[in-house]
Scaffold this motif. Structure first.
Motif, PDB file in Angstrom:
ATOM      1  N   ARG A 160       0.821  -1.223   0.000  1.00 29.14           N
ATOM      2  CA  ARG A 160       0.000   0.000   0.000  1.00 29.14           C
ATOM      3  C   ARG A 160       0.855   1.274   0.000  1.00 29.14           C
TER       4      ARG A 160
ATOM      5  N   GLN B  46       2.105   1.706  -3.495  1.00 27.74           N
ATOM      6  CA  GLN B  46       1.005   2.201  -4.325  1.00 27.74           C
ATOM      7  C   GLN B  46       0.803   3.695  -4.126  1.00 27.74           C
TER       8      GLN B  46
ATOM      9  N   PRO C 268      -3.537  -1.635  -5.315  1.00 26.52           N
ATOM     10  CA  PRO C 268      -2.524  -2.508  -4.723  1.00 26.52           C
ATOM     11  C   PRO C 268      -2.263  -3.765  -5.563  1.00 26.52           C
TER      12      PRO C 268
END
Length: 135
Positions: free
Chosen positions: A26, A29, A37
């Motif tokens: 995460r 991302q 993700p």
């Protein structure tokens, strides 16, 4: 291997290479502004299969540096040419000083510097040619 990394996989690899500690999907991302993700997960799996990244308890880390023309210093990637450029710039300053104050010493200094640079260049060309032959 470096030539095979492209697009998002290369961005993720370079991002992980710059990090000082393991990073989760995460965070990757978010920091790389990727849409989901699952995209990160897909590319991470490919990097793991290639042996470039591994999973640890806290996230993912780079296990193999493949950027041969760069040196990792802390979290920065520095081109190897920076070191040669620094050497040449400082040599130029010393040479100018020697030309002004000790002309004969300048000739000897110039020969030494040219010899060193030639040896570095021959080594680098040999290393790259050897790698090219192995492909």
């Amino acid at each position: 291997m470096e030539e095979e990394l492209t697009g998002t996989a290369k961005r993720i690899y370079l991002y992980l290479l710059r990090q000082r500690r393991p990073v989760g999907i995460r965070k990757i991302q978010k920091d790389l502004n990727l849409s989901s993700p699952s995209i990160v997960s897909y590319h991470i799996k490919k990097l793991i299969e290639d042996g470039l990244v591994k999973e640890v308890d806290e996230g993912y880390i780079v296990t193999k540096v493949i950027l041969e023309d760069y040196v990792r210093f802390r979290s920065a990637l520095i081109p190897r040419s920076v070191f040669l450029t620094s050497f040449l710039a400082s040599s130029l300053i010393i040479l100018i000083y020697l030309i002004i104050s000790h002309p004969f010493s300048a000739d000897i200094f110039s020969l030494i510097i040219i010899f060193i640079i030639t040896m570095i260049s021959v080594y680098d060309v040999g290393r790259k040619y050897k790698k090219l032959k192995s492909l």
